[in-house]
Scaffold this motif. Sequence first.
Motif, mmCIF file in Angstrom:
data_model
loop_
_atom_site.group_PDB
_atom_site.id
_atom_site.type_symbol
_atom_site.label_atom_id
_atom_site.label_comp_id
_atom_site.label_asym_id
_atom_site.label_seq_id
_atom_site.Cartn_x
_atom_site.Cartn_y
_atom_site.Cartn_z
ATOM 1 N N LYS A 231 -37.766 0.798 -33.200
ATOM 2 C CA LYS A 231 -37.452 -0.089 -32.271
ATOM 3 C C LYS A 231 -35.917 0.096 -31.264
ATOM 4 O O LYS A 231 -35.073 -0.620 -31.953
ATOM 5 C CB LYS A 231 -38.405 -0.885 -31.788
ATOM 6 C CG LYS A 231 -39.856 -0.897 -32.734
ATOM 7 C CD LYS A 231 -40.518 -2.899 -32.348
ATOM 8 C CE LYS A 231 -41.835 -2.704 -32.257
ATOM 9 N NZ LYS A 231 -42.344 -4.007 -32.549
ATOM 10 N N TRP B 63 -37.904 -2.915 -24.069
ATOM 11 C CA TRP B 63 -38.843 -3.657 -24.884
ATOM 12 C C TRP B 63 -40.361 -4.088 -24.069
ATOM 13 O O TRP B 63 -41.147 -4.339 -25.038
ATOM 14 C CB TRP B 63 -38.279 -5.443 -25.528
ATOM 15 C CG TRP B 63 -38.029 -5.935 -24.292
ATOM 16 C CD1 TRP B 63 -36.898 -6.111 -23.985
ATOM 17 C CD2 TRP B 63 -38.441 -6.720 -23.744
ATOM 18 N NE1 TRP B 63 -36.715 -7.283 -23.315
ATOM 19 C CE2 TRP B 63 -37.687 -7.131 -22.793
ATOM 20 C CE3 TRP B 63 -40.337 -7.622 -24.087
ATOM 21 C CZ2 TRP B 63 -38.105 -8.732 -22.045
ATOM 22 C CZ3 TRP B 63 -40.360 -8.767 -23.309
ATOM 23 C CH2 TRP B 63 -40.307 -9.170 -22.353
ATOM 24 N N ASN C 148 -43.619 -0.045 -29.081
ATOM 25 C CA ASN C 148 -44.871 -0.738 -30.482
ATOM 26 C C ASN C 148 -45.686 0.174 -30.813
ATOM 27 O O ASN C 148 -45.418 0.415 -31.732
ATOM 28 C CB ASN C 148 -46.226 -1.876 -30.222
ATOM 29 C CG ASN C 148 -45.627 -2.880 -29.318
ATOM 30 O OD1 ASN C 148 -44.018 -3.940 -30.150
ATOM 31 N ND2 ASN C 148 -46.048 -3.850 -29.186
#
Length: 481
Positions: free
Chosen positions: A219, A207, A213
């Motif tokens: 994700k 992450w 992003n």
Amino acid sequence: MCRGDDANCPQFELHYRAFREDLDHERRGFLKSSFVAAGGIATLGAAGASLVTPALAQATAAKSPAVPKSHYLPANADTVHWGYFSKSLKPRVEVDSGDIVTIETLTHHANDDAERMVEGDPGAESVFLWTKDKKGVDRRGAGPTDPKVYKKGSGEGQGVHVMTGPVYVRGAEPGDVLEVRILDCVPRPCANPKFKGKAFGSNAAAWWGYHYNDMLSEKREVVTIYEVDAAGAKSWAQAVYNFKWVPQTDPFGVVHETIDYPGVPVDHAKTSRNFDVLKGVRVPIRPHFGTLGLAPSEVEFVDTIPPNYVGGNIDNWRIGKGATMYYPVAVEGGLLSVGDPHASQGDSELCGTAIECSLTGVFQLVLHKKGDLAGTPLEELNYPMLETKDEWLVHGFSFANYLKELGAEAQSAIYGKSSVDLAMRDAFRKMRHFLMTTQKLTEDEATSLMSIGVDFGVTQVVDGNWGVHAVVKKAIFAGRA
């Protein structure tokens, strides 16, 4: 079994000698050529092509023992500190200038596949021990250690790297420069008989990765396990399998929805392993140490993630065998620690990690005293500097010394303030300074040369304090007297 790494073994000396004999002839040749009879300390590279001038080498040798000693620092629960630097840490070994230290390092990602990277290895087992009643190394990070305060675990994971050390260099004082020569850098063999002759590493697309992003679908964090030939016969790594991170419950009962605390044991009964990954792809290995540096003076406990003026988590794949790093000393003894070992990494470390793989390094530590630096290229060194046989390289960061520049909240503020633009500007300023002070160029000459003969690259964009490096080849100055 002791591999020359257990000082309590009755046959430690025999095993250690065997380990040293196993080092390849190239390293032995390097060692032989690195010393001079008087003082045992020589400059690296061709005459005039090193930051250590002959005069400085002579002055340093005069203050050093005639014959360098060899030391061995294994990695175990008693010799590592996890996730932080500290000026108050008790040294694990003390050395003199010119001494050689063999240092074992462990990847903090070993528990991504404990079967391959922990089991059967006493040192790793002691560090990664975690049951409902005990952790081999409890504090992991520079954060709080009070159970009433922390949520994820002691240290809160504010800093993640397993650091071996520190090494205390006798006579080192603030204002001095410590030269760290990396004489060797080899993978730590898997101790599990099922995987004899192999070493393994983990790459976590996490992450905190720059990609996160901008993912094309949902994700997710994906871990890929890589295999390396421990004997060095193969110059590449290859993927074994990958898996998507799923919530893991640690032995203390804390649930980790993401990779948010170092060393959490991965229960592969909960994961789905994909062995059909990167087939036919061979990743060239270039073993190096992602985190190597001294203790800063500004605060007591410093997160290992953001790099700083005394080094630390620079994450430059060039900091491997044959390279030399120069660091400004900030505290008594310097307190060198080594960790975050990598089998390979690309510039930027885009997804958050490299191939995180345990390594053993051989280092020669040479102390240059402040009083001897006047008029030398190292006189005004206040940042980590890399030298190879053919190149000089400066490291720029978003903030050259974020601990000083960002105030009391620096260790949290840095994560929201970094940019490549700031790191580029710092690298530019440092290279300009380097060219003007060491090569005696004017500002106009340095500016022109940087545009046509210096390569700037993104070192990393995932370490809180982002990095840009600037590389200049020594051959550019071959025509100068």
